[in-house]
Design a protein around this motif. Structure first.
Motif, PDB file in Angstrom:
ATOM      1  N   ASP A  70       0.820  -1.220   0.000  1.00  0.00           N
ATOM      2  CA  ASP A  70       0.000   0.000   0.000  1.00  0.00           C
ATOM      3  C   ASP A  70       0.849   1.262   0.000  1.00  0.00           C
ATOM      4  O   ASP A  70       0.608   2.203   0.746  1.00  0.00           O
ATOM      5  N   CYS A  71       1.849   1.280  -0.871  1.00  0.00           N
ATOM      6  CA  CYS A  71       2.726   2.455  -0.919  1.00  0.00           C
ATOM      7  C   CYS A  71       2.117   3.591  -1.741  1.00  0.00           C
ATOM      8  O   CYS A  71       2.588   4.715  -1.675  1.00  0.00           O
ATOM      9  N   LEU A  86       8.082   2.638   1.600  1.00  0.00           N
ATOM     10  CA  LEU A  86       7.239   1.442   1.710  1.00  0.00           C
ATOM     11  C   LEU A  86       7.420   0.487   0.535  1.00  0.00           C
ATOM     12  O   LEU A  86       7.074  -0.692   0.629  1.00  0.00           O
ATOM     13  N   CYS A  87       7.940   0.989  -0.572  1.00  0.00           N
ATOM     14  CA  CYS A  87       8.097   0.167  -1.780  1.00  0.00           C
ATOM     15  C   CYS A  87       9.136  -0.930  -1.561  1.00  0.00           C
ATOM     16  O   CYS A  87      10.212  -0.689  -1.007  1.00  0.00           O
ATOM     17  N   ILE A  88       8.813  -2.142  -2.010  1.00  0.00           N
ATOM     18  CA  ILE A  88       9.745  -3.266  -1.894  1.00  0.00           C
ATOM     19  C   ILE A  88      10.274  -3.707  -3.257  1.00  0.00           C
ATOM     20  O   ILE A  88      10.978  -4.707  -3.362  1.00  0.00           O
ATOM     21  N   GLY A  89       9.904  -2.986  -4.314  1.00  0.00           N
ATOM     22  CA  GLY A  89      10.429  -3.291  -5.642  1.00  0.00           C
ATOM     23  C   GLY A  89       9.928  -4.587  -6.242  1.00  0.00           C
ATOM     24  O   GLY A  89      10.615  -5.195  -7.062  1.00  0.00           O
ATOM     25  N   CYS A  90       8.725  -5.015  -5.874  1.00  0.00           N
ATOM     26  CA  CYS A  90       8.212  -6.303  -6.363  1.00  0.00           C
ATOM     27  C   CYS A  90       7.818  -6.259  -7.840  1.00  0.00           C
ATOM     28  O   CYS A  90       7.822  -7.276  -8.526  1.00  0.00           O
ATOM     29  N   GLY A  91       7.442  -5.084  -8.330  1.00  0.00           N
ATOM     30  CA  GLY A  91       7.090  -4.947  -9.741  1.00  0.00           C
ATOM     31  C   GLY A  91       5.638  -5.210 -10.068  1.00  0.00           C
ATOM     32  O   GLY A  91       5.253  -5.152 -11.240  1.00  0.00           O
ATOM     33  N   TYR A  92       4.798  -5.494  -9.075  1.00  0.00           N
ATOM     34  CA  TYR A  92       3.383  -5.749  -9.360  1.00  0.00           C
ATOM     35  C   TYR A  92       2.743  -4.553 -10.068  1.00  0.00           C
ATOM     36  O   TYR A  92       1.911  -4.710 -10.959  1.00  0.00           O
ATOM     37  N   CYS A  93       3.110  -3.349  -9.635  1.00  0.00           N
ATOM     38  CA  CYS A  93       2.523  -2.141 -10.229  1.00  0.00           C
ATOM     39  C   CYS A  93       2.859  -2.033 -11.712  1.00  0.00           C
ATOM     40  O   CYS A  93       2.032  -1.602 -12.522  1.00  0.00           O
ATOM     41  N   LEU A  94       4.061  -2.450 -12.089  1.00  0.00           N
ATOM     42  CA  LEU A  94       4.467  -2.407 -13.491  1.00  0.00           C
ATOM     43  C   LEU A  94       3.605  -3.346 -14.329  1.00  0.00           C
ATOM     44  O   LEU A  94       3.181  -3.003 -15.434  1.00  0.00           O
ATOM     45  N   TYR A  95       3.330  -4.542 -13.795  1.00  0.00           N
ATOM     46  CA  TYR A  95       2.500  -5.494 -14.524  1.00  0.00           C
ATOM     47  C   TYR A  95       1.061  -5.006 -14.643  1.00  0.00           C
ATOM     48  O   TYR A  95       0.381  -5.285 -15.628  1.00  0.00           O
ATOM     49  N   ALA A  96       0.589  -4.258 -13.649  1.00  0.00           N
ATOM     50  CA  ALA A  96      -0.798  -3.809 -13.641  1.00  0.00           C
ATOM     51  C   ALA A  96      -1.024  -2.544 -14.459  1.00  0.00           C
ATOM     52  O   ALA A  96      -2.120  -2.329 -14.976  1.00  0.00           O
ATOM     53  N   CYS A  97      -0.007  -1.714 -14.593  1.00  0.00           N
ATOM     54  CA  CYS A  97      -0.172  -0.406 -15.245  1.00  0.00           C
ATOM     55  C   CYS A  97      -0.285  -0.554 -16.763  1.00  0.00           C
ATOM     56  O   CYS A  97       0.623  -1.100 -17.408  1.00  0.00           O
ATOM     57  N   PRO A  98      -1.372  -0.077 -17.371  1.00  0.00           N
ATOM     58  CA  PRO A  98      -1.515  -0.189 -18.834  1.00  0.00           C
ATOM     59  C   PRO A  98      -0.610   0.767 -19.595  1.00  0.00           C
ATOM     60  O   PRO A  98      -0.468   0.646 -20.814  1.00  0.00           O
ATOM     61  N   PHE A  99       0.013   1.727 -18.905  1.00  0.00           N
ATOM     62  CA  PHE A  99       0.862   2.719 -19.560  1.00  0.00           C
ATOM     63  C   PHE A  99       2.350   2.457 -19.356  1.00  0.00           C
ATOM     64  O   PHE A  99       3.178   3.213 -19.853  1.00  0.00           O
ATOM     65  N   GLY A 100       2.696   1.419 -18.595  1.00  0.00           N
ATOM     66  CA  GLY A 100       4.105   1.130 -18.335  1.00  0.00           C
ATOM     67  C   GLY A 100       4.794   2.235 -17.574  1.00  0.00           C
ATOM     68  O   GLY A 100       6.000   2.464 -17.739  1.00  0.00           O
ATOM     69  N   ALA A 101       4.057   2.930 -16.713  1.00  0.00           N
ATOM     70  CA  ALA A 101       4.605   4.096 -16.018  1.00  0.00           C
ATOM     71  C   ALA A 101       5.637   3.755 -14.946  1.00  0.00           C
ATOM     72  O   ALA A 101       6.657   4.443 -14.842  1.00  0.00           O
ATOM     73  N   PRO A 102       5.423   2.735 -14.114  1.00  0.00           N
ATOM     74  CA  PRO A 102       6.415   2.436 -13.076  1.00  0.00           C
ATOM     75  C   PRO A 102       7.780   2.078 -13.669  1.00  0.00           C
ATOM     76  O   PRO A 102       7.872   1.309 -14.626  1.00  0.00           O
ATOM     77  N   ALA A 109      19.708 -10.099  -9.027  1.00  0.00           N
ATOM     78  CA  ALA A 109      19.332 -11.474  -8.727  1.00  0.00           C
ATOM     79  C   ALA A 109      18.084 -11.525  -7.853  1.00  0.00           C
ATOM     80  O   ALA A 109      17.801 -10.605  -7.082  1.00  0.00           O
ATOM     81  N   PHE A 110      17.333 -12.612  -8.003  1.00  0.00           N
ATOM     82  CA  PHE A 110      16.132 -12.860  -7.197  1.00  0.00           C
ATOM     83  C   PHE A 110      15.048 -11.798  -7.404  1.00  0.00           C
ATOM     84  O   PHE A 110      14.227 -11.549  -6.533  1.00  0.00           O
ATOM     85  N   GLY A 111      15.067 -11.168  -8.579  1.00  0.00           N
ATOM     86  CA  GLY A 111      14.018 -10.218  -8.917  1.00  0.00           C
ATOM     87  C   GLY A 111      14.107  -8.878  -8.230  1.00  0.00           C
ATOM     88  O   GLY A 111      13.151  -8.097  -8.276  1.00  0.00           O
ATOM     89  N   GLU A 112      15.226  -8.563  -7.593  1.00  0.00           N
ATOM     90  CA  GLU A 112      15.364  -7.271  -6.911  1.00  0.00           C
ATOM     91  C   GLU A 112      15.471  -6.154  -7.958  1.00  0.00           C
ATOM     92  O   GLU A 112      16.352  -6.171  -8.807  1.00  0.00           O
ATOM     93  N   ARG A 113      14.548  -5.210  -7.884  1.00  0.00           N
ATOM     94  CA  ARG A 113      14.496  -4.136  -8.870  1.00  0.00           C
ATOM     95  C   ARG A 113      14.861  -2.770  -8.289  1.00  0.00           C
ATOM     96  O   ARG A 113      15.055  -1.821  -9.037  1.00  0.00           O
ATOM     97  N   GLY A 114      14.892  -2.640  -7.000  1.00  0.00           N
ATOM     98  CA  GLY A 114      15.112  -1.336  -6.386  1.00  0.00           C
ATOM     99  C   GLY A 114      13.799  -0.594  -6.217  1.00  0.00           C
ATOM    100  O   GLY A 114      12.739  -1.068  -6.619  1.00  0.00           O
ATOM    101  N   LYS A 115      13.834   0.566  -5.622  1.00  0.00           N
ATOM    102  CA  LYS A 115      12.630   1.344  -5.348  1.00  0.00           C
ATOM    103  C   LYS A 115      12.004   1.853  -6.646  1.00  0.00           C
ATOM    104  O   LYS A 115      12.683   2.416  -7.495  1.00  0.00           O
ATOM    105  N   MET A 116      10.695   1.653  -6.765  1.00  0.00           N
ATOM    106  CA  MET A 116       9.985   2.089  -7.962  1.00  0.00           C
ATOM    107  C   MET A 116       9.993   3.606  -8.088  1.00  0.00           C
ATOM    108  O   MET A 116       9.951   4.323  -7.098  1.00  0.00           O
ATOM    109  N   ASP A 117      10.052   4.085  -9.318  1.00  0.00           N
ATOM    110  CA  ASP A 117      10.003   5.513  -9.600  1.00  0.00           C
ATOM    111  C   ASP A 117       8.975   5.737 -10.699  1.00  0.00           C
ATOM    112  O   ASP A 117       8.818   4.889 -11.590  1.00  0.00           O
TER     113      ASP A 117
END
Length: 204
Positions: A70-71, A86-102, A109-117
């Motif tokens: 809930d970030c 609060l962001c853990i860099g999971c990438g769920y928001c990227l998959y959900a966003c129709p505009f590819g904004a995140p 490794a292990f899917g670590e993406r860093g803090k979303m921007d």
């Protein structure tokens, strides 16, 4: 209360990428992060057109719905912001966003993406000081009574930003000027907003 929105008039966009440069200058985002980008459709064909894309600050934002921490939160004027602490860099928001904004700064490794921007509509974000806010989220032009720099720097005024009603009124006037047979947002039941936007982009 105004509800802030972006809209890009494809008939006016000339793919100069001035909005992209303005965004980077205003927010000093790290290398590899593109809060705004210009997408060209039908490249090289007679029907080629370009459109500037970023976070659209949706009324019912799918990124907010899928975030496990809930970030995301929405301001009173409809701007969708997020808390990087609060962001853990999971990438769920990227998959959900129709505009590819995140955007994510890394792929480790292990899917670590860093803090979303993402685009903040130049409204900053949660922080204890202006310096921390700028470092994490970029400029807060909204607090200064200004519009996002990307829209202000658009040389052809293809990219519009501001209150949704004002943006809609400007686009309606443009559609009327271009000679749409139904006079833009008319009382004609055959005229839909989707058709009008399509005609404005394709008929000039």
């Amino acid at each position: 209360m105004a509800q802030m929105k972006f809209m890009c008039d494809a008939e006016r966009c000339i793919e100069c990428n001035g909005c992209v440069t303005a965004c980077k200058n205003a927010n000093d985002v790290e290398w590899g992060i593109q809060r705004r980008r210009v997408v060209t459709l039908n490249d090289g064909e007679a029907s080629e057109m370009s459109i500037s894309v970023a976070c659209m600050h949706c009324d019912d934002a799918p990124c907010m719905a899928v975030c496990p921490t809930d970030c995301f939160y929405k301001t009173d004027d409809g701007i969708v912001l997020h808390d990087k602490d609060l962001c853990i860099g999971c990438g769920y928001c990227l998959y959900a966003c129709p505009f590819g904004a995140p955007q994510f700064p890394q792929q480790d490794a292990f899917g670590e993406r860093g803090k979303m921007d993402k685009c903040t509509f130049c409204a900053g974000g949660p922080a204890e000081s202006k310096e921390e806010e700028y470092e994490k989220y970029g400029s807060n032009r909204i607090a200064e009574g200004k519009l996002p720099l990307c829209a202000e720097m658009c040389s052809t005024k293809a990219l519009l930003a501001g209150d949704a009603q004002d943006v809609a009124d400007i686009f309606r006037q443009r559609v009327v000027h271009r000679g749409h047979k139904d006079g833009a947002w008319s009382n004609n039941p055959q005229a839909s907003a989707d058709n009008l936007a399509y005609d404005a982009a394709h008929k000039g």
